[in-house]
Design an enzyme around this catalytic site. Structure first.
Site, PDB file in Angstrom:
ATOM      1  N   HIS A  18      56.670 -45.192 -18.134  1.00  0.00           N
ATOM      2  CA  HIS A  18      55.464 -45.976 -17.715  1.00  0.00           C
ATOM      3  C   HIS A  18      55.103 -45.564 -16.294  1.00  0.00           C
ATOM      4  CE1 HIS A  18      56.564 -48.925 -20.764  1.00  0.00           C
ATOM      5  NE2 HIS A  18      58.189 -48.561 -20.706  1.00  0.00           N
ATOM      6  N   SER A  54      37.721 -28.181   0.531  1.00  0.00           N
ATOM      7  CA  SER A  54      36.541 -28.862   0.597  1.00  0.00           C
ATOM      8  C   SER A  54      35.663 -28.250   1.694  1.00  0.00           C
ATOM      9  CB  SER A  54      37.026 -30.138   0.904  1.00  0.00           C
ATOM     10  OG  SER A  54      36.023 -31.180   1.441  1.00  0.00           O
ATOM     11  N   LYS A  75      41.657 -30.067   3.068  1.00  0.00           N
ATOM     12  CA  LYS A  75      41.772 -30.447   1.577  1.00  0.00           C
ATOM     13  C   LYS A  75      42.376 -29.204   0.712  1.00  0.00           C
ATOM     14  CE  LYS A  75      39.953 -33.533  -0.857  1.00  0.00           C
ATOM     15  NZ  LYS A  75      40.721 -34.571  -1.518  1.00  0.00           N
ATOM     16  N   GLU A 120      42.400 -29.919 -13.016  1.00  0.00           N
ATOM     17  CA  GLU A 120      41.401 -30.878 -13.327  1.00  0.00           C
ATOM     18  C   GLU A 120      40.246 -30.296 -14.320  1.00  0.00           C
ATOM     19  OE1 GLU A 120      40.030 -33.240  -9.687  1.00  0.00           O
ATOM     20  OE2 GLU A 120      40.911 -31.057  -8.880  1.00  0.00           O
TER      21      GLU A 120
END
Ligand code: ARG
Length: 459
Positions: free
Chosen positions: A157, A278, A284, A291
């Site tokens: 979970h 970024s 970043k 992704e």
């Protein structure tokens, strides 16, 4: 003007819209090498069986090599009016060698031709997928061996469950990707039969030798039913099915890498080579490769559904609907290979943050099960009662804002009087993982044994 290949009974050529909806050359030119290999095998067989002369077959086979080198060299002018790769190649062959080119299509149809080309293409992709999976498994084995005894939290979970080892987590994916390899190999064995010689749908009256062409193209045997041979695309669907399951595995792993590389988890550092920055936030470092793997997988699932839908209502034998098989499979294969390569690179380059993994492993009362097991083993409590006692100790620790090992012996004994000081041994995460020695468990010795088995199996 009507089509040179089939225009005999036509007075007028196609409308421009007809040409646009009908032509497949913009994508099926990817089958050029397979088409030419199929035609060369067919021509050799036509000569061996005396259906055409050796001189014509030699001219055809030579001419086809010329056409292939033109295509590979980028010099070939593909024509939409000629619809597809089969007619583009044959038309060019006619220009190169003249009259004998017209004999190539004896005892053959584009229906068995395209089924053959596409099987050859999918077969190559299966081999490429197996190669890509093998490389990815190799990268996972390196991680697993290095981190066979690094402790990290195991989750259910996405809540802390029990400590596990880094190597054990890596090896879980090895098992999954190895089953993917098995699915691709199973599909390959089933699909490796030759449709060539099925002709349009009914076979042919010419004395062809389908075993000869099957062997020349590396197939195990000719397909046994000519209607089936030109009608089904289950081989492409099996490829997409295996690809979809593999993609699902890749996507789950990608999702974990996205989570693990966040500032909140800090379980791993992904290399600069597989990250991006970024344009506005200088700090970043984004896990874009992970992704994109997670996202591109959607195309593979989509291709699977699209081709199933194309096929589901088709009466036997060939219908033009089946021309829609190719783009889906091409796109799915391209993205699968890219995702496998990107994942392999990320896994090779990533470094585990051992202190963060270990700290996380020790938090969240992760050794509560070890405590309950100790109560069963050492004090003879029934497991349900041990579970209850442990639950009360967890609640106590939570109330005090500490972890289980931080409770005093007196705290422990206030819940169950027989608890002894040696209980603290099982509350450490290293002891916890070391104790999970059951076959397939997370103990470092089990992980090392599993790594060794896979290294041997994969050579
Ligand atoms: N371009 C066609 C396809 O990909 C080749 C087969 C065409 N056959 C036919 N009878 N029109 O399916």
């Amino acid at each position: 003007q009507s089509n040179a290949m089939w225009g005999g009974r036509f007075a007028a050529g196609p409308d421009a819209i007809m040409e646009a909806i009908n032509a497949s050359i913009s994508f099926d030119k990817r089958l050029a090498a397979q088409d030419i290999a199929g035609s060369r095998a067919h021509a050799a067989m036509l000569a061996a069986t005396g259906i055409i002369s050796d001189t014509d077959a030699d001219a055809i086979r030579e001419g086809l090599l010329t056409v292939l080198s033109e295509i590979e060299g980028g010099a070939f002018a593909f024509s939409t009016a000629l619809e597809d790769i089969h007619m583009n190649v044959e038309a060019r062959l006619k220009e190169v060698i003249g009259e004998p080119a017209g004999r190539l299509h004896t005892a053959r149809s584009r229906n068995d031709q395209v089924a053959t080309d596409f099987r050859l293409w999918v077969r190559d992709q299966i081999d490429a997928a197996v190669t890509g999976l093998r490389a990815l498994i190799g990268a996972l084995l390196v991680q697993a061996e290095a981190g066979a005894d690094w402790v990290m939290p195991g989750f259910t979970h996405l809540q802390t469950a029990q400590p596990v080892t880094w190597g054990h987590h890596m090896m879980a994916y090895v098992e999954m990707f190895a089953r993917d390899m098995g699915r691709f190999s199973d599909a390959r064995a089933r699909m490796n039969e030759s449709p060539l010689g099925a002709a349009a749908l009914a076979g042919t009256s010419f004395p062809i030798d389908r075993w000869m062409t099957a062997e020349a193209l590396g197939f195990d045997r000719p397909m046994a039913n000519s209607l089936d041979a030109v009608s089904d695309r289950d081989f492409a669907l099996e490829f997409l099915g295996a690809a979809s399951i593999c993609a699902m595995h890749l996507s789950r792993f990608a999702e974990e890498l996205v989570i693990w590389s966040s500032a909140q988890f800090r379980f791993v550092t992904l290399s600069d080579r597989f990250s991006t920055g970024s344009s506005i936030m200088p700090q970043k470092k984004n896990p874009d490769a992970a992704e994109l793997i997670r996202a591109k997988i959607g195309r593979i699932f989509g291709a699977n559904v699209a081709l199933m839908t194309v096929m589901k209502g088709l009466p036997l034998a060939y219908s033009k609907d089946m021309q829609e098989d190719k783009e889906q499979v091409f796109d799915a294969a391209d993205n699968l290979m890219l995702a496998l390569a990107a994942m392999e690179g990320m896994v090779r380059d990533m470094s585990a943050n051992r202190p963060a993994l270990e700290a996380a492993a020790a938090s969240g009362f992760s050794t509560a099960t070890d405590l309950a097991d100790w109560l069963v083993r050492e004090l003879g409590l029934p497991f349900r009662e041990a579970h209850h006692v442990t639950g009360r100790l967890v609640a106590m620790a939570e109330a005090k804002g500490c972890d289980l090992p931080d409770l005093s012996l007196a705290d422990m004994q206030s819940v169950h009087a027989d608890i002894r000081a040696d209980v603290f041994d099982v509350l450490g995460v290293h002891n916890s993982v070391a104790s999970r020695v059951s076959y397939g468990g997370t103990a470092p010795e089990q992980v090392r044994a599993q790594v060794a088995r896979w290294k041997e199996r994969l050579g």
